[in-house]
Design a protein around this motif. Structure first.
Motif, PDB file in Angstrom:
ATOM      1  N   LYS A 186     -58.322  -6.068  21.152  1.00  0.00           N
ATOM      2  CA  LYS A 186     -58.763  -7.273  20.440  1.00  0.00           C
ATOM      3  C   LYS A 186     -59.173  -6.932  19.010  1.00  0.00           C
ATOM      4  N   ALA A 187     -59.874  -5.810  18.848  1.00  0.00           N
ATOM      5  CA  ALA A 187     -60.313  -5.403  17.510  1.00  0.00           C
ATOM      6  C   ALA A 187     -59.131  -5.091  16.613  1.00  0.00           C
ATOM      7  N   GLY A 188     -58.021  -4.618  17.212  1.00  0.00           N
ATOM      8  CA  GLY A 188     -56.836  -4.265  16.431  1.00  0.00           C
ATOM      9  C   GLY A 188     -56.166  -5.439  15.772  1.00  0.00           C
TER      10      GLY A 188
ATOM     11  N   PRO B   1     -55.174   0.629  12.756  1.00  0.00           N
ATOM     12  CA  PRO B   1     -55.607   1.723  13.626  1.00  0.00           C
ATOM     13  C   PRO B   1     -56.468   2.760  12.905  1.00  0.00           C
ATOM     14  N   PHE B   2     -56.092   3.111  11.674  1.00  0.00           N
ATOM     15  CA  PHE B   2     -56.856   4.131  10.950  1.00  0.00           C
ATOM     16  C   PHE B   2     -58.257   3.632  10.622  1.00  0.00           C
TER      17      PHE B   2
ATOM     18  N   LEU C 236     -61.719   5.149  11.992  1.00  0.00           N
ATOM     19  CA  LEU C 236     -62.737   5.618  11.059  1.00  0.00           C
ATOM     20  C   LEU C 236     -64.091   4.992  11.378  1.00  0.00           C
ATOM     21  N   PHE C 237     -64.082   3.690  11.645  1.00  0.00           N
ATOM     22  CA  PHE C 237     -65.350   3.007  11.927  1.00  0.00           C
ATOM     23  C   PHE C 237     -65.965   3.496  13.229  1.00  0.00           C
TER      24      PHE C 237
ATOM     25  N   SER D 109     -56.090   8.051  16.145  1.00  0.00           N
ATOM     26  CA  SER D 109     -55.403   7.124  15.231  1.00  0.00           C
ATOM     27  C   SER D 109     -54.033   6.748  15.766  1.00  0.00           C
ATOM     28  N   TYR D 110     -53.287   7.733  16.251  1.00  0.00           N
ATOM     29  CA  TYR D 110     -51.977   7.443  16.838  1.00  0.00           C
ATOM     30  C   TYR D 110     -52.114   6.619  18.114  1.00  0.00           C
ATOM     31  N   TYR D 111     -53.163   6.898  18.903  1.00  0.00           N
ATOM     32  CA  TYR D 111     -53.380   6.151  20.144  1.00  0.00           C
ATOM     33  C   TYR D 111     -53.573   4.662  19.843  1.00  0.00           C
TER      34      TYR D 111
END
Length: 296
Positions: free
Chosen positions: A26-28, A33-34, A38-39, A83-85
């Motif tokens: 949902k956040a995506g 992704p990066f 980071l957050f 990040s890739y995930y």
């Protein structure tokens, strides 16, 4: 198998991570992704720093090589792997990513055989093959309504997902000896710091700091972002590494794979993703393969 403290930590990690994956999906929708990685890692590092301060404030005497390995583990597993995930999660969905994630334990055991002196037997190689077959069943599609772009996106997303799991496995194999030698909380915290250093270097190299900040200003799902970060980067990381510290690596790895079951269940209940019978068969094969991989 008796459910000891290590097994309990590993199963709890699987459940908490599955919840975090649904929240991250949902956040995506409003963070790349990066930026999301980071957050969540910045928040988790802050929470872990407070935990270290109150629980284990004495600074351990870490040899330079151990410190380097811990930071490298974080860079590979957190900066790159996570990040890739998250990118693959956005591209192929939670249920497919759940099965791709079952490659984690074969990767861990294979890398442990190469670098930690563990030995694989025939049934374990068969198990790894079954996991791969399960991934193919879940991701391969003959639906004629899908466009060539959709098919390519699915394949690329799957490849990215598999790469992310491999990087996580490399990171944990590097970190496992450090968990046995040094203070647990400090290893977990420094590993996160290593991931954040890697991400900061990427931002500096790309010179996209203002763009990342602009993303945070436009977030539409802050509750999901914060809850997913706490669950996925703080709680699950503590539980994940505690499982590896207090039980056998093979046992911990296979119990972590039960996250796939939880993720598919939550994806159906909360994300309304469609799971076909073929995908259920792929999940069953993958889980059978995982069982063979950890068979002693």
């Amino acid at each position: 198998m008796n459910l000891g403290i290590g097994e309990f930590y590993s199963l709890s990690c699987a459940l908490v991570w599955a919840i975090a994956v649904v929240l991250f999906k949902k956040a995506g929708e409003s963070l790349s992704p990066f930026a999301l990685n980071l957050f969540k890692n910045t928040l988790a590092a802050s929470l872990l720093g407070l935990t270290v301060l109150f629980v284990s404030p004495a600074v351990p005497a870490l040899p330079p090589l151990s410190l380097l390995l811990i930071l490298l583990s974080g860079w590979l597993g957190i900066c790159l792997g996570d990040s890739y995930y998250l990118r693959a999660l956005n591209q192929i969905g939670a249920s497919r990513m759940a099965v791709a994630q079952t490659l984690y334990s074969p990767f861990v055991i294979g890398l442990s055989a190469l670098f930690l002196g563990e030995h694989l037997r025939g049934p374990q190689w068969l198990g790894a093959s079954l996991v791969l077959l399960g991934v193919v069943l879940v991701t391969w599609s003959r639906d004629p309504t899908r466009s060539a772009i959709d098919t390519r996106s699915l394949r690329v997303g799957t490849a990215i997902g598999v790469l992310s799991v491999l990087l996580m496995a490399v990171g944990i194999v590097i970190a496992k000896p450090m968990l046995a030698l040094h203070d647990f909380l400090w290893v977990v915290w420094l590993r996160l710091i290593g991931g954040l250093i890697g991400m900061a270097l990427i931002v500096a190299w790309r010179r996209n700091g203002p763009a990342v900040i602009a993303e945070f200003r436009s977030v539409r799902h802050w509750p999901q972002v914060i809850a997913g970060s706490v669950a996925g980067s703080y709680l699950s990381m503590l539980l994940w590494l505690a499982g590896y510290k207090y039980t056998n690596a093979s046992v911990s790895a296979v119990l972590n794979e039960t996250a796939a079951v939880f993720i598919v269940l939550f994806a159906v209940l909360f994300l309304h993703e469609r799971v076909r019978p073929r995908q259920y068969a792929g999940i069953a094969l993958a889980m059978l393969g995982v069982a063979l991989v950890v068979l002693r």
